[in-house]
Design a protein around this motif. Structure first.
Motif, PDB file in Angstrom:
ATOM      1  N   ARG A 108       0.821  -1.224   0.000  1.00 20.36           N
ATOM      2  CA  ARG A 108       0.000   0.000   0.000  1.00 20.36           C
ATOM      3  C   ARG A 108       0.854   1.274   0.000  1.00 20.36           C
ATOM      4  O   ARG A 108       0.316   2.375  -0.027  1.00 20.36           O
ATOM      5  CB  ARG A 108      -0.910   0.018   1.236  1.00 20.36           C
ATOM      6  N   ALA A 109       2.159   1.124   0.047  1.00 15.14           N
ATOM      7  CA  ALA A 109       3.050   2.275   0.169  1.00 15.14           C
ATOM      8  C   ALA A 109       3.047   3.122  -1.106  1.00 15.14           C
ATOM      9  O   ALA A 109       2.683   2.650  -2.191  1.00 15.14           O
ATOM     10  CB  ALA A 109       4.467   1.809   0.479  1.00 15.14           C
ATOM     11  N   GLU A 110       3.463   4.365  -0.972  1.00 14.81           N
ATOM     12  CA  GLU A 110       3.606   5.244  -2.132  1.00 14.81           C
ATOM     13  C   GLU A 110       4.992   5.115  -2.771  1.00 14.81           C
ATOM     14  O   GLU A 110       5.163   5.410  -3.945  1.00 14.81           O
ATOM     15  CB  GLU A 110       3.368   6.701  -1.717  1.00 14.81           C
ATOM     16  N   HIS A 111       5.958   4.687  -1.993  1.00 17.76           N
ATOM     17  CA  HIS A 111       7.329   4.566  -2.476  1.00 17.76           C
ATOM     18  C   HIS A 111       7.452   3.362  -3.408  1.00 17.76           C
ATOM     19  O   HIS A 111       7.138   2.227  -3.024  1.00 17.76           O
ATOM     20  CB  HIS A 111       8.274   4.418  -1.280  1.00 17.76           C
ATOM     21  N   ILE A 112       7.911   3.596  -4.630  1.00 16.70           N
ATOM     22  CA  ILE A 112       7.949   2.569  -5.669  1.00 16.70           C
ATOM     23  C   ILE A 112       8.676   1.310  -5.215  1.00 16.70           C
ATOM     24  O   ILE A 112       8.178   0.188  -5.397  1.00 16.70           O
ATOM     25  CB  ILE A 112       8.633   3.130  -6.942  1.00 16.70           C
ATOM     26  N   TYR A 113       9.847   1.470  -4.614  1.00 25.84           N
ATOM     27  CA  TYR A 113      10.659   0.289  -4.311  1.00 25.84           C
ATOM     28  C   TYR A 113      10.206  -0.428  -3.049  1.00 25.84           C
ATOM     29  O   TYR A 113      10.522  -1.609  -2.864  1.00 25.84           O
ATOM     30  CB  TYR A 113      12.140   0.679  -4.274  1.00 25.84           C
ATOM     31  N   THR A 114       9.457   0.256  -2.206  1.00 25.50           N
ATOM     32  CA  THR A 114       8.821  -0.443  -1.091  1.00 25.50           C
ATOM     33  C   THR A 114       7.739  -1.372  -1.624  1.00 25.50           C
ATOM     34  O   THR A 114       7.620  -2.531  -1.192  1.00 25.50           O
ATOM     35  CB  THR A 114       8.220   0.566  -0.093  1.00 25.50           C
ATOM     36  N   VAL A 115       6.954  -0.889  -2.575  1.00 26.65           N
ATOM     37  CA  VAL A 115       5.920  -1.729  -3.193  1.00 26.65           C
ATOM     38  C   VAL A 115       6.566  -2.900  -3.928  1.00 26.65           C
ATOM     39  O   VAL A 115       6.134  -4.054  -3.788  1.00 26.65           O
ATOM     40  CB  VAL A 115       5.053  -0.906  -4.164  1.00 26.65           C
ATOM     41  N   ARG A 116       7.588  -2.616  -4.698  1.00 26.07           N
ATOM     42  CA  ARG A 116       8.284  -3.682  -5.427  1.00 26.07           C
ATOM     43  C   ARG A 116       8.822  -4.729  -4.459  1.00 26.07           C
ATOM     44  O   ARG A 116       8.724  -5.935  -4.715  1.00 26.07           O
ATOM     45  CB  ARG A 116       9.427  -3.089  -6.262  1.00 26.07           C
ATOM     46  N   PHE A 117       9.377  -4.278  -3.337  1.00 22.83           N
ATOM     47  CA  PHE A 117       9.920  -5.206  -2.352  1.00 22.83           C
ATOM     48  C   PHE A 117       8.806  -6.092  -1.786  1.00 22.83           C
ATOM     49  O   PHE A 117       8.986  -7.303  -1.620  1.00 22.83           O
ATOM     50  CB  PHE A 117      10.595  -4.429  -1.221  1.00 22.83           C
ATOM     51  N   GLY A 118       7.643  -5.500  -1.498  1.00 24.60           N
ATOM     52  CA  GLY A 118       6.527  -6.284  -0.984  1.00 24.60           C
ATOM     53  C   GLY A 118       6.093  -7.363  -1.954  1.00 24.60           C
ATOM     54  O   GLY A 118       5.851  -8.520  -1.563  1.00 24.60           O
ATOM     55  N   ILE A 119       6.005  -7.025  -3.234  1.00 24.43           N
ATOM     56  CA  ILE A 119       5.650  -8.026  -4.245  1.00 24.43           C
ATOM     57  C   ILE A 119       6.719  -9.106  -4.301  1.00 24.43           C
ATOM     58  O   ILE A 119       6.417 -10.306  -4.386  1.00 24.43           O
ATOM     59  CB  ILE A 119       5.473  -7.365  -5.624  1.00 24.43           C
ATOM     60  N   GLY A 120       7.971  -8.681  -4.227  1.00 27.59           N
ATOM     61  CA  GLY A 120       9.071  -9.634  -4.256  1.00 27.59           C
ATOM     62  C   GLY A 120       9.031 -10.616  -3.094  1.00 27.59           C
ATOM     63  O   GLY A 120       9.327 -11.809  -3.256  1.00 27.59           O
ATOM     64  N   MET A 121       8.653 -10.141  -1.921  1.00 27.33           N
ATOM     65  CA  MET A 121       8.562 -11.034  -0.765  1.00 27.33           C
ATOM     66  C   MET A 121       7.438 -12.053  -0.937  1.00 27.33           C
ATOM     67  O   MET A 121       7.584 -13.222  -0.579  1.00 27.33           O
ATOM     68  CB  MET A 121       8.343 -10.216   0.514  1.00 27.33           C
ATOM     69  N   LEU A 122       6.327 -11.629  -1.524  1.00 30.14           N
ATOM     70  CA  LEU A 122       5.257 -12.593  -1.815  1.00 30.14           C
ATOM     71  C   LEU A 122       5.727 -13.625  -2.834  1.00 30.14           C
ATOM     72  O   LEU A 122       5.388 -14.803  -2.748  1.00 30.14           O
ATOM     73  CB  LEU A 122       4.015 -11.874  -2.344  1.00 30.14           C
ATOM     74  N   MET A 123       6.494 -13.183  -3.810  1.00 24.86           N
ATOM     75  CA  MET A 123       6.984 -14.091  -4.851  1.00 24.86           C
ATOM     76  C   MET A 123       7.992 -15.081  -4.272  1.00 24.86           C
ATOM     77  O   MET A 123       7.971 -16.260  -4.607  1.00 24.86           O
ATOM     78  CB  MET A 123       7.606 -13.283  -5.988  1.00 24.86           C
ATOM     79  N   GLN A 124       8.869 -14.612  -3.400  1.00 22.52           N
ATOM     80  CA  GLN A 124       9.917 -15.476  -2.874  1.00 22.52           C
ATOM     81  C   GLN A 124       9.409 -16.478  -1.838  1.00 22.52           C
ATOM     82  O   GLN A 124       9.865 -17.621  -1.801  1.00 22.52           O
ATOM     83  CB  GLN A 124      11.020 -14.628  -2.236  1.00 22.52           C
ATOM     84  N   HIS A 125       8.487 -16.046  -1.007  1.00 23.69           N
ATOM     85  CA  HIS A 125       8.145 -16.843   0.169  1.00 23.69           C
ATOM     86  C   HIS A 125       6.733 -17.416   0.188  1.00 23.69           C
ATOM     87  O   HIS A 125       6.416 -18.236   1.061  1.00 23.69           O
ATOM     88  CB  HIS A 125       8.343 -15.992   1.427  1.00 23.69           C
ATOM     89  N   PHE A 126       5.877 -17.004  -0.746  1.00 23.64           N
ATOM     90  CA  PHE A 126       4.470 -17.395  -0.638  1.00 23.64           C
ATOM     91  C   PHE A 126       3.890 -17.946  -1.933  1.00 23.64           C
ATOM     92  O   PHE A 126       2.710 -17.772  -2.225  1.00 23.64           O
ATOM     93  CB  PHE A 126       3.639 -16.197  -0.157  1.00 23.64           C
ATOM     94  N   LEU A 127       4.717 -18.649  -2.691  1.00 24.53           N
ATOM     95  CA  LEU A 127       4.202 -19.337  -3.884  1.00 24.53           C
ATOM     96  C   LEU A 127       4.335 -20.851  -3.780  1.00 24.53           C
ATOM     97  O   LEU A 127       3.968 -21.560  -4.710  1.00 24.53           O
ATOM     98  CB  LEU A 127       4.942 -18.848  -5.144  1.00 24.53           C
ATOM     99  N   ASP A 128       4.819 -21.321  -2.650  1.00 23.65           N
ATOM    100  CA  ASP A 128       4.980 -22.765  -2.476  1.00 23.65           C
ATOM    101  C   ASP A 128       4.112 -23.234  -1.305  1.00 23.65           C
ATOM    102  O   ASP A 128       2.902 -23.112  -1.365  1.00 23.65           O
ATOM    103  CB  ASP A 128       6.465 -23.101  -2.274  1.00 23.65           C
ATOM    104  N   ALA A 129       4.731 -23.705  -0.241  1.00 23.40           N
ATOM    105  CA  ALA A 129       3.955 -24.257   0.871  1.00 23.40           C
ATOM    106  C   ALA A 129       3.072 -23.222   1.549  1.00 23.40           C
ATOM    107  O   ALA A 129       1.998 -23.556   2.070  1.00 23.40           O
ATOM    108  CB  ALA A 129       4.899 -24.891   1.900  1.00 23.40           C
TER     109      ALA A 129
END
Length: 225
Positions: free
Chosen positions: A126-147
């Protein structure tokens, strides 16, 4: 004993700096010293995280150079305590100004405590900062696509409304990776055109380029362009 910035300057490479500047066009080229990633990782390992000078470095923001930000990210990745690492990441995120530092910030402490990250991931998205948002998406991609995957997580990524290139590109990476790992849950996002049009097209492109997507699926995806 050399200071941290002096040790960074010792591993600079002007030719590599020019190359890196071409990959990261949104930051001033004069802020890129040209330190290679293996050298900065080695320096982070040598410095550790406990020394007073390192703690001062981690608490003195913003930095001047891209290479300082890279070292900062690698130092955070060496913090084993989840609460300490999370606090350090949250303090650092507003100062990240490029995709490379954002993407290389991947602390093992987060991997070991993934479920504890979810409230913060929602805030980052929900952040306005571009790279904070990108980081959040990245964390979902890294840690929440498997188990740890749940069907609502792709909805979180879809709900991010941004015209920023580095956010939309990360959304496309997320859905291309998610389609490979969770095809039944993710395919409707493409067949029903739930994504931003640019993200939709880029996701299909990345899927077609991926070795993890079956050829039959790629053929079908071409019909969805």
């Amino acid at each position: 004993m050399h200071t941290i910035i002096e040790q960074i300057f010792q591993c600079t490479d002007k030719k590599y700096a020019a190359f890196a500047a071409g990959l990261i066009p949104n930051i001033p080229p004069e802020t890129i010293l040209g330190c290679r990633t293996p050298d900065l990782r080695k320096l982070a390992a040598a410095l550790g995280t406990e020394a007073d000078e390192v703690q001062k470095f981690l608490h003195t923001l913003p930095h001047t150079y891209f290479d300082e930000n890279q070292l900062h990210a690698f130092l955070l990745c060496r913090i084993r305590s989840f609460p300490e690492c999370l606090a350090g990441v949250k303090a650092f995120l507003p100062y990240i100004d490029n995709w490379a530092t954002c993407d290389q910030l991947s602390p093992p402490a987060f991997r070991r405590n993934a479920e504890l990250l979810l409230p913060d991931i929602r805030e980052w998205l929900r952040a306005e900062h571009i790279y904070t948002v990108r980081f959040g998406i990245g964390m979902l991609m890294q840690h929440f696509l498997d188990a740890h995957f749940r069907p609502e997580y792709p909805e979180w990524v879809t709900a991010v409304q941004s015209e920023a290139y580095y956010v939309q590109m990360e959304q496309a990476w997320y859905f291309a990776t998610a389609l490979a790992k969770q095809p039944d849950a993710v395919m409707p996002y493409l067949t029903e055109h739930r994504l931003h049009p640019w993200v939709h097209r880029k996701t299909i492109q990345k899927c077609i380029e991926s070795r993890r997507i079956p050829d039959m699926t790629k053929t079908f995806l071409r019909t969805l362009r």
